[in-house]
Design an enzyme around this catalytic site. Structure first.
Site, mmCIF file in Angstrom:
data_model
loop_
_atom_site.group_PDB
_atom_site.id
_atom_site.type_symbol
_atom_site.label_atom_id
_atom_site.label_comp_id
_atom_site.label_asym_id
_atom_site.label_seq_id
_atom_site.Cartn_x
_atom_site.Cartn_y
_atom_site.Cartn_z
ATOM 1 N N HIS A 124 0.724 -0.964 -0.389
ATOM 2 C CA HIS A 124 0.317 0.100 0.148
ATOM 3 C C HIS A 124 0.492 1.614 -0.270
ATOM 4 C CE1 HIS A 124 -4.319 -1.856 0.699
ATOM 5 N NE2 HIS A 124 -3.425 -2.413 1.802
ATOM 6 N N ASP A 133 -7.609 -2.100 -1.854
ATOM 7 C CA ASP A 133 -8.058 -3.317 -1.252
ATOM 8 C C ASP A 133 -9.710 -3.059 -1.883
ATOM 9 O OD1 ASP A 133 -6.359 -4.346 0.226
ATOM 10 O OD2 ASP A 133 -6.812 -3.513 2.152
ATOM 11 N N GLU A 141 -5.130 -13.193 -0.270
ATOM 12 C CA GLU A 141 -6.422 -12.502 0.127
ATOM 13 C C GLU A 141 -7.001 -12.007 -1.252
ATOM 14 O OE1 GLU A 141 -4.174 -8.962 1.955
ATOM 15 O OE2 GLU A 141 -3.389 -10.042 3.840
ATOM 16 N N HIS A 160 -7.774 -7.547 -2.314
ATOM 17 C CA HIS A 160 -6.359 -7.192 -2.255
ATOM 18 C C HIS A 160 -5.615 -7.251 -4.115
ATOM 19 C CE1 HIS A 160 -2.441 -5.572 -0.751
ATOM 20 N NE2 HIS A 160 -1.727 -5.913 -2.253
#
Length: 276
Positions: free
Chosen positions: A180, A187, A239, A242
């Site tokens: 990030h 996300d 994830e 993501h």
């Protein structure tokens, strides 16, 4: 007619019968031999065809490998959208480009992914999926706050300090080691998921939105950065929310070959080293 003549005729007929039978048996044997030879010839012919087909397949595989190699030789790892950030490759705020962009009204990202994201969002909407951003760019200092808050939340949930830190390490990157920081990560969930009050959990993949992102994000230059089954490589649990921007061609190659970004970078480095 005398008895001797009759006996002679009978013997002659018997001899003729034996001769005819032998000729018939000989003809039958010849026919069988021809049939066997024809089958053998046919089998050899088929085997040759199969052999030729196998050669053609090998040729196709070699061609595919050659195409992949040519693509990998041309990948420019110095491009910002291929920057690798993980436990072994830390990121500092000084590396962030000055030019940034905004998506979904107030989420800051790297400028290069603004248009691809908008196109992906429109394509999802056309399929009845209402994508919603949860998180994008986070500075290293802000990541420190996120990391500490996660530990605090785990302790409040009844974990010990060690348990809380270990649990946080599974889902939250250490400051300086989060994608990030780059502005290239998003996300992403959908409105239904948000309305249900659900968080960023692996079960998101079971939703229509989770499946849509998984199937289509590469078309717009994004990859599932932490895919299922690759935890030992990424050191981050699966994830499905993501996504990471790497460019369309790179995203399609990575997704199509079921690679992580780590594996892709390593493969490119290997191929380019062999070329030089």
């Amino acid at each position: 007619m005398s008895k001797k003549i009759l006996v002679s005729l009978a013997l002659l007929m018997a001899v003729m019968l034996i001769i005819n039978r032998k000729e018939a048996m000989s003809q039958e044997h010849d026919n069988k031999t021809v049939s066997v030879k024809q089958e053998q010839t046919k089998e050899v012919s088929n085997n040759k065809g199969a052999s030729n087909q196998s050669i053609d397949t090998t040729s196709d595989n070699e061609q595919t490998t050659s195409t992949d190699k040519k693509f990998l030789e041309q990948v420019d790892l110095s491009r910002y959208d291929l920057i690798l950030v993980n436990d072994s490759h830390a990121f500092s705020d000084e590396q962030l480009p000055a030019v940034t962009g905004i998506i979904d009204s107030n989420y800051q990202v790297h400028a290069d992914l603004v248009t691809p994201y908008q196109k992906m969002k429109e394509a999802a909407a056309a399929d009845g999926i209402s994508l919603r951003v949860v998180s994008t760019y986070r500075s290293v200092s802000y990541q420190e706050q996120v990391y500490e808050q996660s530990i605090s939340d785990n302790i409040n949930a009844g974990m010990s300090q060690q348990e809380a830190e270990e649990e946080t390490a599974v889902y939250v990157a250490e400051p300086g080691k989060s994608e990030h920081h780059t502005g290239l990560a998003i996300d992403l969930v959908d409105q239904l998921w948000l309305d249900a009050g659900k968080g960023l959990v692996p079960e998101f993949i079971e939703t229509a939105a989770g499946k849509w992102i998984d199937e289509h994000c590469a078309e717009f230059g994004f990859i599932i950065r932490f895919p299922k089954g690759k935890e030992e490589i990424t050191n981050i649990n699966y994830e499905p929310w993501h996504i990471r921007y790497v460019g369309v061609e790179n995203a399609k190659y990575i997704t199509g070959n079921q690679l992580t970004l780590e594996e892709f970078v390593e493969l490119v480095e290997k191929i380019q080293k062999e070329k030089n």
